[in-house]
Design a protein around this motif. Structure first.
Motif, PDB file in Angstrom:
ATOM      1  N   GLU A 119      -9.406 -88.543  22.029  1.00  0.00           N
ATOM      2  CA  GLU A 119      -7.873 -89.007  22.041  1.00  0.00           C
ATOM      3  C   GLU A 119      -7.231 -88.699  20.768  1.00  0.00           C
ATOM      4  O   GLU A 119      -6.155 -88.873  20.542  1.00  0.00           O
ATOM      5  CB  GLU A 119      -8.025 -90.593  22.295  1.00  0.00           C
ATOM      6  N   GLN A 120      -7.826 -88.278  19.718  1.00  0.00           N
ATOM      7  CA  GLN A 120      -7.172 -88.057  18.227  1.00  0.00           C
ATOM      8  C   GLN A 120      -7.475 -86.734  17.877  1.00  0.00           C
ATOM      9  O   GLN A 120      -8.549 -86.228  18.148  1.00  0.00           O
ATOM     10  CB  GLN A 120      -7.915 -89.184  17.463  1.00  0.00           C
ATOM     11  N   ARG A 121      -6.220 -86.192  17.123  1.00  0.00           N
ATOM     12  CA  ARG A 121      -6.586 -84.992  16.292  1.00  0.00           C
ATOM     13  C   ARG A 121      -6.697 -85.341  14.886  1.00  0.00           C
ATOM     14  O   ARG A 121      -6.076 -86.093  14.402  1.00  0.00           O
ATOM     15  CB  ARG A 121      -5.418 -83.973  16.595  1.00  0.00           C
ATOM     16  N   PHE A 122      -7.266 -84.394  13.930  1.00  0.00           N
ATOM     17  CA  PHE A 122      -7.337 -84.587  12.666  1.00  0.00           C
ATOM     18  C   PHE A 122      -6.160 -83.825  11.997  1.00  0.00           C
ATOM     19  O   PHE A 122      -6.437 -83.037  11.327  1.00  0.00           O
ATOM     20  CB  PHE A 122      -8.844 -83.732  12.078  1.00  0.00           C
ATOM     21  N   ASP A 123      -5.077 -84.800  12.183  1.00  0.00           N
ATOM     22  CA  ASP A 123      -3.679 -84.351  11.553  1.00  0.00           C
ATOM     23  C   ASP A 123      -3.583 -84.991  10.281  1.00  0.00           C
ATOM     24  O   ASP A 123      -4.445 -85.897   9.870  1.00  0.00           O
ATOM     25  CB  ASP A 123      -2.747 -84.044  12.511  1.00  0.00           C
ATOM     26  N   ALA A 124      -2.473 -84.747   9.530  1.00  0.00           N
ATOM     27  CA  ALA A 124      -2.403 -85.330   8.268  1.00  0.00           C
ATOM     28  C   ALA A 124      -2.050 -86.680   8.372  1.00  0.00           C
ATOM     29  O   ALA A 124      -2.420 -87.788   7.771  1.00  0.00           O
ATOM     30  CB  ALA A 124      -0.999 -84.945   7.648  1.00  0.00           C
ATOM     31  N   ALA A 125      -1.535 -87.562   9.468  1.00  0.00           N
ATOM     32  CA  ALA A 125      -1.021 -88.780   9.747  1.00  0.00           C
ATOM     33  C   ALA A 125      -2.384 -89.580  10.172  1.00  0.00           C
ATOM     34  O   ALA A 125      -2.602 -90.711   9.469  1.00  0.00           O
ATOM     35  CB  ALA A 125      -0.174 -88.909  10.766  1.00  0.00           C
ATOM     36  N   TYR A 126      -3.168 -88.964  10.701  1.00  0.00           N
ATOM     37  CA  TYR A 126      -4.451 -89.671  11.030  1.00  0.00           C
ATOM     38  C   TYR A 126      -5.358 -89.866   9.882  1.00  0.00           C
ATOM     39  O   TYR A 126      -5.905 -90.651   9.579  1.00  0.00           O
ATOM     40  CB  TYR A 126      -5.387 -88.794  12.102  1.00  0.00           C
ATOM     41  N   LEU A 127      -5.520 -88.573   9.166  1.00  0.00           N
ATOM     42  CA  LEU A 127      -6.300 -88.797   7.857  1.00  0.00           C
ATOM     43  C   LEU A 127      -5.662 -89.584   6.940  1.00  0.00           C
ATOM     44  O   LEU A 127      -6.427 -90.333   6.120  1.00  0.00           O
ATOM     45  CB  LEU A 127      -6.341 -87.399   7.334  1.00  0.00           C
ATOM     46  N   ALA A 128      -4.506 -89.724   6.826  1.00  0.00           N
ATOM     47  CA  ALA A 128      -3.721 -90.750   5.832  1.00  0.00           C
ATOM     48  C   ALA A 128      -4.242 -92.125   6.120  1.00  0.00           C
ATOM     49  O   ALA A 128      -4.395 -92.794   5.143  1.00  0.00           O
ATOM     50  CB  ALA A 128      -2.291 -90.627   5.678  1.00  0.00           C
ATOM     51  N   GLY A 129      -3.976 -92.174   7.502  1.00  0.00           N
ATOM     52  CA  GLY A 129      -4.403 -93.695   7.853  1.00  0.00           C
ATOM     53  C   GLY A 129      -5.639 -94.118   7.605  1.00  0.00           C
ATOM     54  O   GLY A 129      -6.085 -95.099   7.239  1.00  0.00           O
TER      55      GLY A 129
END
Length: 774
Positions: A119-129
């Motif tokens: 359900e999730q991609r390793f994009d900048a927003a996810y990594l920042a969180g």
């Protein structure tokens, strides 16, 4: 001196054979050897995999009797001691050492095993969180555990996996380990490599657990409580062996005392022991030769019980000795009668080959070879050890009075015998209650307090049910893993509805190849991930170079070949999936273990549309027992027919044949009727015991027929059969007092059968003295 030399030589040969045989004798304990070929899917699973299944290999452990902090340290000490023990596949106590479940070579695969990428991609927003969350973690009490993981795993996928692999209904944690709800017992869950059908392996695992507890507790006064199928199996086996040894020792002592009293000689029991010992060793050697895979322990136990008939042969020889008549001549006079009895019994046991069960075939070989050896040594070797009789053991005032009383009893005619048989059969069939016992658990009862402990620990730990299993079948492992993944949402719904408390399946630990490739496809390439990470780190106090191991692991995961079961053999995950994923070559089966099953009908209805099936292993075992019994009954029918043929050929006179066979057949029905009236449900052990009693009854009738109408011969026969029946009754009456159902069933059936067969032979098979009216 010649007799002493022969006895010493005979004994030396027996010792030499025992010395050669015993180290080479492989004892099997696989109960599947005593089961017929399964026919239904449930039976096949029960026979082929139940012993390997997840529920049968679990040991439920509780530590109590000390302060919780002390128990927690002991729990950790046991876990550390057993973590690398080859006898255990899983050693879990809820401690923080769970990272050991993921060996280094599997760490990059965490992104393929974790559900995050679904359900999730390793994009900048996810990594920042995630990085912001790690900053919070480093300021918490968990910092000591989190900090070492950060460079390679900033998203903490390792902990996601460990949480996913936790038991579905995990207990509470105190002092870092599992405790019961009351907080007074530290709990552990162990899974053995040894199968449920491997008592020796289970015993070794329990011994290792005891040693680890002794080292961890070191005089603290705490107690170790263990439950589970393996613990029950070992406990029952030890209890049965101890009770059988005690009762066997008492029976042996009673045999020696009766022999000494009957013959007023200390040599008599020694003389009788030589043919019986020869029979036992010959039977073992024959089974070991014909079945190189191993001799089943039940075969040996039953075999030695069955060749108790062999003790009757030297007793008859000793009782028929007379002053002035060489022992060899006496043995020759008895040879035909002994031969008919042995050949008839051996033919009956050979019918067990038709049952199609290896355990019964071993039992047949053991008994046939043993009885033949006992008869031949009694006929040709034992007389050479005996001196001329100094007195006639049948020359006794007490024996004469007994003979006078017994021979005044009326002899039953054919019509009376037929009426008794018909009444006994009617009583046996019409007695209230179930006729057959199909519940295997009632043959090896577990004490009530042990059952209560097991139920409590199973509830606390959320251990799987040992009765119900879901099965998913497919053409290969990949197919059943994919089907299991489709099943998980349905099982989650059933858990929320309260139909089950939890479940476990292989797909929790190892996703299908297709699912792993989907997650690989969602991983960004190296340049994209590095750019996203740089963007996430822009406002973060973390240095960019810290996460180089993370970039390397993701890069490795993107190109790695998907994991398969064989890749997990060196990890603790292998123990978790080995009992849940069955690769049978041409097909595969995934098992789903259930805990806290409350509504079997709802579960069965919910999973059926997805191709899964709920199996009731108790029902499967009962149907298998019924099929097994049917085979044994057909074998017994063949045995009776062959026995009639053998006795007919040996005696040649129809009236004599009828007099010899009638007591055995009628008293068999009477014994069954008595057991049924007493509320006994018959099982396999009753059937085998009835055969033993029938063999003894056949011998009694043959020797009463052999005595004819000669008073002197009748006296010797009464003496011989009296000693035979008393020695047999003394042994099996002791077994009848046992608290072990198997031993009690054998003891009660044979003791009752001996008494009825003796009475039946006296009333039907004996000849009238000269001049007595017909």
């Amino acid at each position: 001196m010649r007799r002493l030399g022969l006895a010493a030589t005979w004994l030396a040969v027996l010792l030499l054979v025992a010395w050669w045989l015993l180290p080479r004798l492989q004892i099997s304990s696989d109960l599947r050897d005593f089961m017929p070929a399964p026919q239904t899917p449930g039976q096949k699973l029960l026979i082929d995999e139940l012993g390997e299944g997840p529920g049968s290999r679990l040991l439920l452990v509780a530590l109590s009797g000390a302060e919780p902090s002390v128990l927690a340290r002991q729990s950790e000490g046991i876990r550390e001691r057993l973590a690398d023990d080859a006898r255990f596949a899983v050693v879990a106590n809820g401690g923080d050492a769970g990272m050991e479940a993921i060996p280094g070579y599997l760490r990059p695969y965490r992104y393929l095993l974790s559900p995050t990428l679904d359900e999730q991609r390793f994009d900048a927003a996810y990594l920042a969180g995630e990085l912001e969350a790690r900053l919070q973690d480093l300021g918490s009490p968990a910092a000591g555990m989190i900090e070492p993981l950060l460079p390679a795993d900033p998203t903490l996928e390792s902990l996601v996996l460990l949480d996913q692999w936790e038991p579905a209904h995990a207990p509470q944690r105190l002092h870092g380990v599992w405790f019961d709800q009351a907080g007074r017992q530290a709990l552990m869950l162990l899974q053995t490599h040894a199968a449920g059908f491997d008592p020796a392996g289970q015993e070794a695992a329990l011994a290792a657990l005891d040693d680890a507890f002794a080292e961890a507790s070191s005089g603290s006064g705490s107690r170790l409580l263990v439950s589970g199928p393996g613990a029950f199996s070992v406990s029952i086996g030890q209890r049965t062996a101890a009770e059988a040894s005690l009762l066997g020792g008492l029976g042996g002592l009673a045999f020696v005392l009766l022999m000494v009293l009957a013959y007023r000689s200390w040599k008599a029991p020694l003389m009788a022991a030589l043919p019986v010992a020869s029979a036992g060793l010959a039977g073992m050697a024959a089974v070991a030769w014909l079945f190189p895979g191993g001799v089943h322990g039940i075969t040996l136990a039953f075999g030695f019980t069955l060749i108790g008939i062999a003790a009757d042969y030297p007793i008859h020889l000793l009782s028929h000795q007379r002053p002035g008549i060489p022992p060899g001549a006496g043995a020759k006079a008895l040879g035909r009668t002994l031969g008919i009895g042995v050949v008839s019994t051996c033919i009956a046991y050979l019918s067990f080959f038709a049952a199609g069960v290896d355990g019964l075939r071993q039992l047949a070989v053991f008994t046939v070879v043993g009885l033949a050896t006992a008869m031949l040594t009694t006929r040709f070797l034992l007389p050479a050890l005996l001196a001329l009789a100094a007195r006639d053991v049948a020359d006794s005032r007490l024996l004469s009075r007994l003979h006078a009383v017994v021979w005044r009893w009326p002899r039953l005619g054919p019509a009376t015998v037929a009426i008794i048989a018909a009444v006994a059969a009617a009583v046996a069939l019409l007695a209230p209650g179930p006729f057959w016992q199909n519940d295997l658990s009632r043959l090896t009862p577990v004490p009530e307090d042990s059952l209560e402990l097991d139920a409590r620990l199973r509830g606390e730990l959320g251990a799987p049910d040992v009765r119900y299993l879901l099965t998913v079948e497919g053409i290969d492992v990949e197919a059943v893993l994919q089907a299991s993944e489709e099943l998980r949402p349905v099982l989650d719904d059933l858990r929320r509805q309260g139909a089950i408390e939890g479940y476990d399946l292989a797909a929790r630990y190892l996703p299908s190849v297709a699912r792993q490739r989907e997650r690989q496809a969602r991983l960004p390439d190296g340049a994209t991930l590095a750019a996203s990470l740089d963007e996430a780190l822009a406002d973060s106090p973390f240095r960019p170079d810290v996460f180089a191991p993370f970039l390397a692991d993701v890069g490795q995961a993107r190109v790695a070949a998907p994991l398969r079961p064989a890749d997990l053999e060196d990890s603790m995950l292998h123990g978790s999936i080995s009992g849940l994923l069955l690769d049978q070559g041409d097909k595969a089966t995934a098992l789903v273990s259930l805990s806290g099953l409350r509504d079997p009908a709802a579960v069965a209805a919910a999973v059926e549309p997805l191709g899964a099936r709920l199996l009731d292993l108790k029902q499967a075992s009962e149907s298998l027992v019924a099929a097994y019994r049917e085979r044994v009954l057909w074998a017994l029918a063949a045995a009776v027919l062959l026995l009639v043929v053998a006795v007919s050929v040996g005696l040649r006179e129809p009236r004599r044949v009828a007099r010899v066979l009638a007591p055995m057949l009628v008293t068999g029905l009477v014994v069954v009727a008595v057991l049924r009236v007493a509320g006994v449900e018959l099982n396999l052990f009753h059937l085998v015991s009835l055969i033993l009693a029938a063999g003894l009854g056949l011998d009694y009738a043959l020797f009463f027929d052999h005595a004819g109408s000669r008073r002197e011969e009748q006296l010797h026969t009464v003496h011989a059969i009296g000693v035979c029946s008393l020695t047999t009754l003394s042994v099996f009456a002791l077994l009848a007092s046992s608290q072990i159902p198997v031993l009690r069933a054998i003891g009660v059936t044979v003791a009752l059968g001996v008494a009825c067969n003796l009475l039946g032979a006296l009333l039907i098979a004996r000849h009238r003295p000269p001049g007595q009216a017909a």
